[in-house]
Design an enzyme around this catalytic site. Structure first.
Site, PDB file in Angstrom:
ATOM      1  N   ASP A   1       0.863  -1.178   0.000  1.00 21.18           N
ATOM      2  CA  ASP A   1       0.000   0.000   0.000  1.00 21.18           C
ATOM      3  C   ASP A   1       0.901   1.229   0.000  1.00 21.18           C
ATOM      4  O   ASP A   1       1.553   1.531   0.998  1.00 21.18           O
ATOM      5  CB  ASP A   1      -0.903  -0.009   1.233  1.00 21.18           C
ATOM      6  CG  ASP A   1      -1.838   1.190   1.295  1.00 21.18           C
ATOM      7  OD1 ASP A   1      -1.708   2.103   0.454  1.00 21.18           O
ATOM      8  OD2 ASP A   1      -2.707   1.222   2.203  1.00 21.18           O
TER       9      ASP A   1
ATOM     10  N   SER B   1       2.748  11.364 -17.225  1.00 22.69           N
ATOM     11  CA  SER B   1       1.542  11.597 -18.020  1.00 22.69           C
ATOM     12  C   SER B   1       1.810  12.705 -19.020  1.00 22.69           C
ATOM     13  O   SER B   1       2.510  13.684 -18.712  1.00 22.69           O
ATOM     14  CB  SER B   1       0.373  11.996 -17.108  1.00 22.69           C
ATOM     15  OG  SER B   1      -0.721  12.481 -17.876  1.00 22.69           O
TER      16      SER B   1
ATOM     17  N   TYR C   1      -5.532  16.080 -10.925  1.00 25.75           N
ATOM     18  CA  TYR C   1      -4.699  14.970 -11.405  1.00 25.75           C
ATOM     19  C   TYR C   1      -3.492  15.498 -12.168  1.00 25.75           C
ATOM     20  O   TYR C   1      -2.364  15.045 -11.963  1.00 25.75           O
ATOM     21  CB  TYR C   1      -5.535  14.055 -12.288  1.00 25.75           C
ATOM     22  CG  TYR C   1      -4.747  12.930 -12.929  1.00 25.75           C
ATOM     23  CD1 TYR C   1      -4.288  11.856 -12.171  1.00 25.75           C
ATOM     24  CD2 TYR C   1      -4.478  12.946 -14.295  1.00 25.75           C
ATOM     25  CE1 TYR C   1      -3.564  10.831 -12.765  1.00 25.75           C
ATOM     26  CE2 TYR C   1      -3.763  11.926 -14.890  1.00 25.75           C
ATOM     27  CZ  TYR C   1      -3.309  10.868 -14.119  1.00 25.75           C
ATOM     28  OH  TYR C   1      -2.592   9.852 -14.711  1.00 25.75           O
TER      29      TYR C   1
END
Length: 296
Positions: free
Chosen positions: A64, A143, A157
């Site tokens: 996690d 990205s 984002y």
């Protein structure tokens, strides 16, 4: 040479595809995911089935990225099993969609935690071993939104991904003299084959969201439709996982600093080429050109 690979956020999407692609090339792959005994139990079984069916070494591991204890335990387990980690892939991330004003500061902090702070948790667990050995590769899944076209309603984002990309660029220079290599992989807007849009979060302030709907009705649907239309028919998320597998398989010192996989071509590659050239020129001007390549 068989390499020990750890990839975060590997329960689905780019992460799961990359884990399988790497395993097919002969690497030992630890597919990090959270809640392996709960909601991601099917992903754990799928990874085990894939490993058996294809005769590869793909292992799911509880990791996690929002918990330092979980990260430390996972990395300690891998290092106990093999004595090293050769490749770390920062893939874990989360997307939210909606008018920026409608997100609370706490929501933005949570998003930054998943997309940016998580990489620092994992780095602090993995990098000491890489530095001690004087070798390693860190792959950052960025990205195209960092430097390319930026449609509205995705700002939180985009901002988080920009923070992650900036961190990757600085880490590259700081790790070079340790012999640890950096590759930044920049996917474009793949609207199928991943769960980014399907699992995206929404604003907590529904009143503000509703107010924006009076002027921007159906905007997110329009953006998603246009993004899908821009991509060629053969654009598939496996293009990203295949490229990562190719990079990992290259000899140390020959991996690219940054690669784009952007079938829709939103302009990110053009802008990144300029930014990365400026970085190279500046480091050379300040007598730090050695940071552009890893120490051998």
């Amino acid at each position: 040479m068989n390499q020990i690979v750890v990839i975060t956020g590997a329960s689905s999407g780019f992460g799961a595809l990359t884990a399988r692609a790497l395993a097919r090339t002969g690497q030992t792959v630890y597919a990090g995911m959270r809640e392996t005994g709960g909601r991601n139990a099917p992903a754990v079984r799928a990874a085990a089935d894939y490993s058996t069916e294809h005769g590869v070494d793909l292992r799911a591991i509880e990791l996690d990225v929002n918990s330092q204890d979980s990260v430390d335990a996972a990395i300690a387990q891998v290092e106990a099993d093999h004595g090293r980690i050769d490749v770390l892939i920062h893939n874990a991330g989360h997307m939210v969609v909606g008018p920026t004003e409608a997100f609370t500061p706490e929501q933005l902090a949570e998003l930054y935690d998943v997309n940016v702070l998580s990489t620092q948790r994992v780095n602090r667990a993995v990098l000491p071993g890489m530095r001690a050995r004087g070798a390693g590769l860190v792959v950052w899944v960025s990205s195209s939104s960092v430097k390319g076209g930026t449609p509205p309603y995705l700002a939180p984002y985009f901002a988080a991904k920009a923070g992650m990309d900036s961190l990757a660029v600085s880490y590259a220079g700081e790790l070079a003299r340790w012999g640890v290599e950096t590759s930044i992989v920049v996917p474009g807007s793949f609207t199928s084959g991943t769960n980014h849009f399907a699992h995206s979060g929404r604003p907590a302030d529904t009143a503000v969201e509703a107010a924006y709907e009076t002027r921007y009705a159906g905007l997110m649907g329009q953006v998603a439709e246009k993004l899908a239309a821009l991509a060629p028919a053969d654009a598939d998320a496996s293009m990203v996982s295949d490229e990562i597998a190719r990079i990992v398989s290259l000899p140390a010192g020959e991996r690219p600093f940054r690669v784009h996989i952007d079938p829709a071509d939103d302009g990110s590659e053009e802008v990144s080429d300029v930014a990365d050239r400026v970085r190279r020129e500046f480091l050379t001007r300040v007598d730090l050109a050695d940071l552009l390549t890893i120490a051998r």
